[in-house]
Design a protein around this motif. Structure first.
Motif, PDB file in Angstrom:
ATOM      1  N   PHE A 245       0.821  -1.218   0.000  1.00 21.89           N
ATOM      2  CA  PHE A 245       0.000   0.000   0.000  1.00 21.89           C
ATOM      3  C   PHE A 245       0.854   1.268   0.000  1.00 21.89           C
ATOM      4  N   LEU A 246       2.101   1.152   0.453  1.00 17.89           N
ATOM      5  CA  LEU A 246       2.944   2.346   0.552  1.00 17.89           C
ATOM      6  C   LEU A 246       3.543   2.742  -0.785  1.00 17.89           C
ATOM      7  N   ILE A 247       4.090   1.773  -1.530  1.00 20.13           N
ATOM      8  CA  ILE A 247       4.811   2.114  -2.761  1.00 20.13           C
ATOM      9  C   ILE A 247       4.102   1.606  -4.010  1.00 20.13           C
ATOM     10  N   GLY A 248       2.857   1.137  -3.853  1.00 18.01           N
ATOM     11  CA  GLY A 248       2.140   0.612  -5.021  1.00 18.01           C
ATOM     12  C   GLY A 248       2.077   1.601  -6.169  1.00 18.01           C
ATOM     13  N   GLY A 249       1.913   2.888  -5.840  1.00 17.05           N
ATOM     14  CA  GLY A 249       1.832   3.891  -6.887  1.00 17.05           C
ATOM     15  C   GLY A 249       3.162   4.155  -7.578  1.00 17.05           C
ATOM     16  N   LEU A 250       4.267   3.722  -6.952  1.00 15.27           N
ATOM     17  CA  LEU A 250       5.586   3.936  -7.549  1.00 15.27           C
ATOM     18  C   LEU A 250       6.043   2.770  -8.407  1.00 15.27           C
ATOM     19  N   LEU A 251       5.330   1.633  -8.337  1.00 20.08           N
ATOM     20  CA  LEU A 251       5.792   0.448  -9.048  1.00 20.08           C
ATOM     21  C   LEU A 251       5.868   0.678 -10.552  1.00 20.08           C
ATOM     22  N   ASP A 252       4.915   1.439 -11.099  1.00 18.28           N
ATOM     23  CA  ASP A 252       4.928   1.715 -12.533  1.00 18.28           C
ATOM     24  C   ASP A 252       6.153   2.531 -12.937  1.00 18.28           C
ATOM     25  N   ARG A 253       6.730   3.256 -11.977  1.00 18.21           N
ATOM     26  CA  ARG A 253       7.882   4.093 -12.292  1.00 18.21           C
ATOM     27  C   ARG A 253       9.201   3.331 -12.228  1.00 18.21           C
ATOM     28  N   LEU A 254       9.194   2.167 -11.585  1.00 15.76           N
ATOM     29  CA  LEU A 254      10.431   1.369 -11.488  1.00 15.76           C
ATOM     30  C   LEU A 254      10.591   0.526 -12.750  1.00 15.76           C
ATOM     31  N   VAL A 255      10.796   1.205 -13.866  1.00 15.94           N
ATOM     32  CA  VAL A 255      10.785   0.544 -15.170  1.00 15.94           C
ATOM     33  C   VAL A 255      12.006  -0.355 -15.383  1.00 15.94           C
ATOM     34  N   TYR A 256      13.085  -0.094 -14.661  1.00 19.07           N
ATOM     35  CA  TYR A 256      14.303  -0.887 -14.837  1.00 19.07           C
ATOM     36  C   TYR A 256      14.515  -1.895 -13.715  1.00 19.07           C
ATOM     37  N   LEU A 257      13.510  -2.076 -12.856  1.00 20.63           N
ATOM     38  CA  LEU A 257      13.663  -2.993 -11.728  1.00 20.63           C
ATOM     39  C   LEU A 257      13.940  -4.412 -12.202  1.00 20.63           C
ATOM     40  N   SER A 258      13.244  -4.853 -13.247  1.00 21.29           N
ATOM     41  CA  SER A 258      13.447  -6.213 -13.745  1.00 21.29           C
ATOM     42  C   SER A 258      14.879  -6.426 -14.224  1.00 21.29           C
ATOM     43  N   TYR A 259      15.455  -5.407 -14.864  1.00 24.51           N
ATOM     44  CA  TYR A 259      16.834  -5.528 -15.335  1.00 24.51           C
ATOM     45  C   TYR A 259      17.800  -5.611 -14.153  1.00 24.51           C
ATOM     46  N   GLY A 260      17.543  -4.799 -13.120  1.00 27.05           N
ATOM     47  CA  GLY A 260      18.394  -4.849 -11.941  1.00 27.05           C
ATOM     48  C   GLY A 260      18.329  -6.192 -11.243  1.00 27.05           C
ATOM     49  N   LEU A 261      17.110  -6.722 -11.084  1.00 26.28           N
ATOM     50  CA  LEU A 261      16.956  -8.026 -10.447  1.00 26.28           C
ATOM     51  C   LEU A 261      17.565  -9.128 -11.311  1.00 26.28           C
ATOM     52  N   SER A 262      17.451  -9.000 -12.621  1.00 25.27           N
ATOM     53  CA  SER A 262      18.061  -9.986 -13.518  1.00 25.27           C
ATOM     54  C   SER A 262      19.571 -10.015 -13.320  1.00 25.27           C
ATOM     55  N   PHE A 263      20.170  -8.830 -13.221  1.00 29.21           N
ATOM     56  CA  PHE A 263      21.621  -8.769 -13.008  1.00 29.21           C
ATOM     57  C   PHE A 263      21.998  -9.398 -11.669  1.00 29.21           C
ATOM     58  N   ILE A 264      21.205  -9.119 -10.623  1.00 26.10           N
ATOM     59  CA  ILE A 264      21.499  -9.680  -9.299  1.00 26.10           C
ATOM     60  C   ILE A 264      21.400 -11.198  -9.322  1.00 26.10           C
ATOM     61  N   LEU A 265      20.351 -11.727  -9.949  1.00 26.36           N
ATOM     62  CA  LEU A 265      20.191 -13.176 -10.021  1.00 26.36           C
ATOM     63  C   LEU A 265      21.326 -13.813 -10.821  1.00 26.36           C
ATOM     64  N   ALA A 266      21.688 -13.178 -11.948  1.00 28.74           N
ATOM     65  CA  ALA A 266      22.794 -13.716 -12.751  1.00 28.74           C
ATOM     66  C   ALA A 266      24.109 -13.649 -11.975  1.00 28.74           C
ATOM     67  N   PHE A 267      24.330 -12.555 -11.247  1.00 23.64           N
ATOM     68  CA  PHE A 267      25.542 -12.413 -10.433  1.00 23.64           C
ATOM     69  C   PHE A 267      25.620 -13.514  -9.377  1.00 23.64           C
ATOM     70  N   ILE A 268      24.505 -13.759  -8.675  1.00 20.73           N
ATOM     71  CA  ILE A 268      24.495 -14.814  -7.660  1.00 20.73           C
ATOM     72  C   ILE A 268      24.639 -16.183  -8.317  1.00 20.73           C
ATOM     73  N   GLY A 269      24.063 -16.354  -9.519  1.00 20.73           N
ATOM     74  CA  GLY A 269      24.221 -17.614 -10.240  1.00 20.73           C
ATOM     75  C   GLY A 269      25.674 -17.904 -10.561  1.00 20.73           C
ATOM     76  N   VAL A 270      26.393 -16.896 -11.036  1.00 19.97           N
ATOM     77  CA  VAL A 270      27.830 -17.062 -11.318  1.00 19.97           C
ATOM     78  C   VAL A 270      28.587 -17.346 -10.022  1.00 19.97           C
ATOM     79  N   LYS A 271      28.207 -16.647  -8.943  1.00 25.54           N
ATOM     80  CA  LYS A 271      28.843 -16.870  -7.645  1.00 25.54           C
ATOM     81  C   LYS A 271      28.652 -18.317  -7.189  1.00 25.54           C
ATOM     82  N   LEU A 272      27.454 -18.874  -7.411  1.00 29.86           N
ATOM     83  CA  LEU A 272      27.192 -20.259  -7.030  1.00 29.86           C
ATOM     84  C   LEU A 272      28.027 -21.238  -7.847  1.00 29.86           C
ATOM     85  N   ILE A 273      28.144 -20.978  -9.132  1.00 29.62           N
ATOM     86  CA  ILE A 273      28.938 -21.874  -9.985  1.00 29.62           C
ATOM     87  C   ILE A 273      30.418 -21.818  -9.591  1.00 29.62           C
ATOM     88  N   LEU A 274      30.924 -20.625  -9.278  1.00 30.90           N
ATOM     89  CA  LEU A 274      32.302 -20.508  -8.812  1.00 30.90           C
ATOM     90  C   LEU A 274      32.499 -21.283  -7.503  1.00 30.90           C
TER      91      LEU A 274
END
Length: 373
Positions: A245-274
């Motif tokens: 309820f607090l940031i619901g109105g801001l979610l539409d503005r976080l247009v690059y959030l998916s890209y940031g989360l994708s990078f984080i997941l890929a970074f952790i994935g590489v960390k796991l493989i290492l």
């Protein structure tokens, strides 16, 4: 990390008590929370999570404290992305705003239960098979690629998943299109039928299951301690209802959030493989011996995660301001860009009619007459 059974029991009791308190203090009486209420309680739960992290630091040392904070920040970031999906679900099923809190709290409890099961399974798999980190890492990299591909129109992809699940449930249950307060079942012409509220809970539960597939391998890439994995997940989910309820109105503005989360997941994935290469036991890789590869430390992981989230957030907010600067905003666009007013839920800022398919017979919650049953 030595965690006694007593500490586990006390931790679980405290976490369960906080959820019970949340229900009786805020959710039991249906209402749409104000921005002030959501903001204050969201800050309280974040404060509790930070205090617990400091307790871990004091009790078990800085290494485990850093692992907890890295896991908490990652799970909190993934939870924000989950909120966007919750907004789509609430809008699609036109859940009355005064009942959205109950749906969210039940969904969060289901998510915690599912994640607890995945955490136990993951811990057992890690103890038995060191090569499981290869699978975790590969899965996170695949998830990151998939998230980038779906970032072009996340609403469309999410609605396609919901529609398939909705058709599956309706083929097996007798359902009605009308809400009966917050009841899951009602009677229509003497027949017991499922309300849309049950459908919403099923969709959210299924969505939580999908989220668990991403979040648990991700946090196991930051810490292999089940206690830290569980508590980081629990405290990240706690307060998620208020954050909705607090940031619901801001979610539409976080247009690059998916890209940031994708990078984080890929970074952790590489960390796991290492890490898997460093602990390698597979005979067809380096003869079953460990491979000398650099490992990413916890401080570096925490720094990369926080920096990625900051850059993603700042870039998103700057990008969302550009259209307004180029052309004058119409009354309609200005209204849609405003954050939810006090007492207004995030899903009310989205046009629910556009989110439904033409075959969906539901009407909006404002125009639907209440059930007499």
């Amino acid at each position: 990390m030595d965690v006694s059974v007593t500490v586990w029991i006390v931790t679980c009791v405290v976490i369960a008590g906080l959820f019970v308190f949340d229900f009786f203090a805020h959710v039991r009486v249906p209402h749409a929370p104000s921005i002030k209420e959501s903001g204050s309680w969201s800050a309280v739960y974040i404060g509790i999570a930070i205090l617990f992290g400091l307790f871990v630091w004091w009790q078990w040392g800085g290494t485990y404290g850093g692992e907890y904070f890295a896991g908490y920040v990652t799970e909190k970031a993934l939870s924000v992305d989950n909120l966007f999906v919750f907004v789509i679900i609430m809008s699609k099923f036109a859940v009355p705003k005064e009942y959205q809190q109950k749906v969210l709290l039940l969904g969060i409890v289901m998510a915690l239960i599912m994640r607890a099961i995945f955490i136990a399974v993951g811990a057992a798999a890690i103890n038995a098979y060191a090569w499981i980190f290869y699978l975790f890492g590969a899965f996170l990299i695949y998830t990151a690629i998939k998230l980038v591909k779906e970032s072009d129109d996340p609403v469309e992809h999410e609605e396609q998943r919901e529609s398939r699940l909705e058709r599956f449930v309706k083929n097996r249950l007798r359902t009605t299109d009308d809400y009966d307060r917050d009841k899951l079942f009602t009677r229509v012409n003497g027949k017991r039928m499922a309300t849309p509220m049950l459908m919403v809970l099923i969709v959210i539960g299924f969505t939580d299951l999908l989220f668990a597939f991403d979040s648990i391998p991700a946090i196991y890439g930051l810490t292999q301690e089940p206690y830290l994995v569980f508590t980081a997940n629990a405290f990240a989910l706690m307060g998620l209802r208020q954050l909705y309820f607090l940031i619901g109105g801001l979610l539409d503005r976080l247009v690059y959030l998916s890209y940031g989360l994708s990078f984080i997941l890929a970074f952790i994935g590489v960390k796991l493989i290492l890490h898997a290469l460093h602990e390698n036991t597979l005979p067809f890789i380096n003869g079953g011996e460990h491979v000398s590869v650099p490992e990413v430390s916890t401080p570096v992981s925490l720094g990369v995660i926080i920096l990625t989230l900051i850059i993603t957030t700042v870039a998103s907010l700057m990008s969302s301001k550009k259209p307004a600067a180029k052309q004058p905003a119409t009354a309609e666009s200005a209204e849609s860009d405003d954050p939810p007013s006090e007492g207004q839920s995030p899903s009310d800022t989205r046009p629910s009619s556009d989110a439904r398919s033409p075959s969906d017979p539901q009407t909006s919650s404002e125009t639907r007459p209440p059930s007499d049953t």
